[in-house]
Design a protein around this motif. Sequence first.
Motif, PDB file in Angstrom:
ATOM      1  N   THR A 224      70.390   4.806   7.298  1.00 17.90           N
ATOM      2  CA  THR A 224      70.324   5.159   5.874  1.00 17.90           C
ATOM      3  C   THR A 224      68.913   5.529   5.425  1.00 17.90           C
ATOM      4  OG1 THR A 224      69.889   2.924   5.033  1.00 17.90           O
ATOM      5  CG2 THR A 224      72.199   3.517   5.443  1.00 17.90           C
ATOM      6  N   ILE A 225      67.931   5.391   6.317  1.00 24.90           N
ATOM      7  CA  ILE A 225      66.551   5.734   5.957  1.00 24.90           C
ATOM      8  C   ILE A 225      66.348   7.230   6.176  1.00 24.90           C
ATOM      9  CG2 ILE A 225      64.110   5.331   6.436  1.00 24.90           C
ATOM     10  CD1 ILE A 225      64.857   2.562   7.471  1.00 24.90           C
ATOM     11  N   PRO A 226      66.054   7.996   5.120  1.00 28.24           N
ATOM     12  CA  PRO A 226      65.901   9.437   5.307  1.00 28.24           C
ATOM     13  C   PRO A 226      64.639   9.769   6.095  1.00 28.24           C
ATOM     14  CG  PRO A 226      65.254   8.826   3.090  1.00 28.24           C
ATOM     15  CD  PRO A 226      65.818   7.584   3.716  1.00 28.24           C
ATOM     16  N   ALA A 227      64.694  10.845   6.840  1.00 26.94           N
ATOM     17  CA  ALA A 227      63.505  11.300   7.558  1.00 26.94           C
ATOM     18  C   ALA A 227      62.421  11.667   6.553  1.00 26.94           C
ATOM     19  CB  ALA A 227      63.844  12.512   8.426  1.00 26.94           C
ATOM     20  N   GLY A 228      61.185  11.313   6.869  1.00 22.04           N
ATOM     21  CA  GLY A 228      60.069  11.612   5.984  1.00 22.04           C
ATOM     22  C   GLY A 228      59.250  12.786   6.491  1.00 22.04           C
ATOM     23  N   HIS A 229      58.730  13.581   5.566  1.00 27.12           N
ATOM     24  CA  HIS A 229      57.879  14.723   5.895  1.00 27.12           C
ATOM     25  C   HIS A 229      56.674  14.715   4.964  1.00 27.12           C
ATOM     26  CE1 HIS A 229      61.181  16.537   8.272  1.00 27.12           C
ATOM     27  NE2 HIS A 229      61.952  16.069   7.303  1.00 27.12           N
ATOM     28  N   TYR A 230      55.557  15.196   5.480  1.00 28.17           N
ATOM     29  CA  TYR A 230      54.331  15.270   4.685  1.00 28.17           C
ATOM     30  C   TYR A 230      54.150  16.703   4.177  1.00 28.17           C
ATOM     31  CZ  TYR A 230      53.157  10.822   6.947  1.00 28.17           C
ATOM     32  OH  TYR A 230      53.167   9.526   7.409  1.00 28.17           O
ATOM     33  N   GLY A 231      54.225  16.862   2.855  1.00 24.32           N
ATOM     34  CA  GLY A 231      54.009  18.168   2.243  1.00 24.32           C
ATOM     35  C   GLY A 231      52.611  18.240   1.662  1.00 24.32           C
ATOM     36  N   LYS A 232      51.736  18.983   2.299  1.00 25.09           N
ATOM     37  CA  LYS A 232      50.329  19.048   1.873  1.00 25.09           C
ATOM     38  C   LYS A 232      50.134  20.132   0.827  1.00 25.09           C
ATOM     39  CE  LYS A 232      45.606  19.754   3.577  1.00 25.09           C
ATOM     40  NZ  LYS A 232      44.729  19.899   4.761  1.00 25.09           N
ATOM     41  N   GLY A 233      49.346  19.812  -0.192  1.00 25.36           N
ATOM     42  CA  GLY A 233      48.981  20.798  -1.207  1.00 25.36           C
ATOM     43  C   GLY A 233      47.487  20.774  -1.455  1.00 25.36           C
ATOM     44  N   MET A 234      46.843  21.942  -1.390  1.00 25.63           N
ATOM     45  CA  MET A 234      45.404  22.051  -1.638  1.00 25.63           C
ATOM     46  C   MET A 234      45.160  22.599  -3.042  1.00 25.63           C
ATOM     47  SD  MET A 234      43.885  23.443   2.007  1.00 25.63           S
ATOM     48  CE  MET A 234      45.002  24.841   2.134  1.00 25.63           C
ATOM     49  N   TYR A 235      44.012  22.200  -3.607  1.00 31.34           N
ATOM     50  CA  TYR A 235      43.608  22.649  -4.936  1.00 31.34           C
ATOM     51  C   TYR A 235      42.214  23.270  -4.859  1.00 31.34           C
ATOM     52  CZ  TYR A 235      47.334  19.614  -6.805  1.00 31.34           C
ATOM     53  OH  TYR A 235      48.532  19.015  -7.088  1.00 31.34           O
ATOM     54  N   PHE A 236      42.026  24.323  -5.652  1.00 39.17           N
ATOM     55  CA  PHE A 236      40.716  24.953  -5.803  1.00 39.17           C
ATOM     56  C   PHE A 236      40.294  24.892  -7.272  1.00 39.17           C
ATOM     57  CE2 PHE A 236      41.782  26.435  -1.677  1.00 39.17           C
ATOM     58  CZ  PHE A 236      40.603  26.814  -1.049  1.00 39.17           C
ATOM     59  N   ARG A 237      39.013  24.614  -7.487  1.00 38.00           N
ATOM     60  CA  ARG A 237      38.465  24.525  -8.831  1.00 38.00           C
ATOM     61  C   ARG A 237      37.776  25.836  -9.194  1.00 38.00           C
ATOM     62  NH1 ARG A 237      37.412  20.253 -12.281  1.00 38.00           N
ATOM     63  NH2 ARG A 237      38.342  18.900 -10.695  1.00 38.00           N
ATOM     64  N   GLY A 272      46.434  25.178  -8.035  1.00 39.73           N
ATOM     65  CA  GLY A 272      47.083  24.512  -6.915  1.00 39.73           C
ATOM     66  C   GLY A 272      48.336  23.802  -7.398  1.00 39.73           C
ATOM     67  N   PRO A 273      49.063  23.152  -6.523  1.00 40.10           N
ATOM     68  CA  PRO A 273      48.855  23.140  -5.071  1.00 40.10           C
ATOM     69  C   PRO A 273      49.667  24.232  -4.385  1.00 40.10           C
ATOM     70  CG  PRO A 273      50.543  21.554  -5.654  1.00 40.10           C
ATOM     71  CD  PRO A 273      50.111  22.211  -6.933  1.00 40.10           C
ATOM     72  N   ASN A 274      49.225  24.614  -3.211  1.00 41.80           N
ATOM     73  CA  ASN A 274      50.101  25.376  -2.330  1.00 41.80           C
ATOM     74  C   ASN A 274      50.954  24.363  -1.560  1.00 41.80           C
ATOM     75  OD1 ASN A 274      48.163  24.281  -0.651  1.00 41.80           O
ATOM     76  ND2 ASN A 274      47.743  26.187   0.455  1.00 41.80           N
ATOM     77  N   LEU A 275      51.700  24.798  -0.590  1.00 40.62           N
ATOM     78  CA  LEU A 275      52.550  23.878   0.171  1.00 40.62           C
ATOM     79  C   LEU A 275      52.548  24.252   1.639  1.00 40.62           C
ATOM     80  CD1 LEU A 275      54.650  21.606   0.482  1.00 40.62           C
ATOM     81  CD2 LEU A 275      56.422  23.283  -0.122  1.00 40.62           C
ATOM     82  N   SER A 276      52.207  23.274   2.470  1.00 43.84           N
ATOM     83  CA  SER A 276      52.371  23.408   3.907  1.00 43.84           C
ATOM     84  C   SER A 276      52.780  22.044   4.449  1.00 43.84           C
ATOM     85  CB  SER A 276      51.074  23.877   4.583  1.00 43.84           C
ATOM     86  OG  SER A 276      50.032  22.933   4.376  1.00 43.84           O
ATOM     87  N   TYR A 277      53.533  22.048   5.515  1.00 41.11           N
ATOM     88  CA  TYR A 277      53.957  20.799   6.142  1.00 41.11           C
ATOM     89  C   TYR A 277      52.978  20.425   7.248  1.00 41.11           C
ATOM     90  CZ  TYR A 277      58.424  20.710   3.651  1.00 41.11           C
ATOM     91  OH  TYR A 277      59.371  20.645   2.671  1.00 41.11           O
ATOM     92  N   VAL A 278      52.586  19.146   7.260  1.00 45.62           N
ATOM     93  CA  VAL A 278      51.627  18.666   8.255  1.00 45.62           C
ATOM     94  C   VAL A 278      52.220  17.451   8.965  1.00 45.62           C
ATOM     95  CG1 VAL A 278      49.601  19.552   7.054  1.00 45.62           C
ATOM     96  CG2 VAL A 278      50.450  17.280   6.476  1.00 45.62           C
TER      97      VAL A 278
END
Length: 370
Positions: A224-237, A272-278
């Motif tokens: 019952t534990i869902p798979a986890g994924h890391y969604g990275k988002g970068m920000y620019f000032r 930001g953020p953009n989105l990429s999986y890491v």
Amino acid sequence: MAEYDFDAVVVGAGAVGLACGYALAQRGLSVVVLEQEAAIGQGVSSRNSEVVHGGLYYPTGSLRARLCVVGRRQLYAFLETHHVDFDRCGKLVVAADAAGAAQLERIYDQAMVNGVEGMQRLTRAEALALEPELACEAALLSAESGVFDSHGYMLALRGEIEAAGGAVALSTPFEAAEPLAEGGFAVRTGGADPAELTCRYLVTAPGLSAQGVAAHVAGFPAETIPAGHYGKGMYFRLVGKAPFARLVYPPPIPGALGTHYRRDLGGQGIFGPNLSYVDHPDYTVDPDAAGEFYGYIRKFWPGLPDGALVPDYAGIRPKIHGPGEPQPDFRIDGPEAHGIRGLVALFGIESPGLTSSLALGDEVAGRLGL
């Protein structure tokens, strides 16, 4: 009747964990919030856009739709009462062409279904009258969207928990929990001063660690534990004067709301953020990503000068869907999902989790029958 050290243990002192602790404390329970870091809000809660979301986009009847709208109303009231800084600046969702304009109509219709107040359709001329440097064919105005001081908010939640007799235990990682025969849990903590304590209720809201924490609750069914994924988002000032007073968002992209603009409470522009999986949490900001940002931003702000973007920060979103998969709803798993009485486990609480946090706390209390 069994005696417990605390009525409730909450794992995770980010915005959602603290809001859960606050909701339980407001109902008269003795609460301790466990946090593995040396300060509150060091994970997802400190590396986001600090946006108060209106609740426009989320599917009809979803937890995200309901809790965002209710939570946003609660949040503004809480911020006012606790003198936490915010700016209800409004948000423009902008369309660059006819296809985007059609997408705006769908967003507007969904916002109406979701009960979002203060929505307006704007022509190009009306949008430019509000924000002259904008480029668009049409726009939506969400008057209830804004930005706020998320750390000030978390400090206020912590203060409320402690004022009610509860505690926030820093540098106290959750190690394991075991259901007790008479009901409740024995919870083991680590760190410099390991301990074991007992509680009637257990709430796990540790953001990026949600899967690992659930796996260390004895008897929690792994399937019952869902798979986890890391969604990275970068920000620019942005270097220089902020071009817009309001939030500016393009239409959402699959799995996220897309790279957007905000003017922070200090008056600076941030994109930001953009989105990429890491594969693992990585908070570096690649300066070479600026090229992608320039191209994206100039679709709605063609006046962006060369060399005006500088790397700022990155955040990681606790996603429970992978690349190309549809974005699921929040997961708030009570005994009906895992079979353990007195336990509520939260998974995949990404945007609009910050806006929804007070409503999430109330929802968790309700799932515990409180």
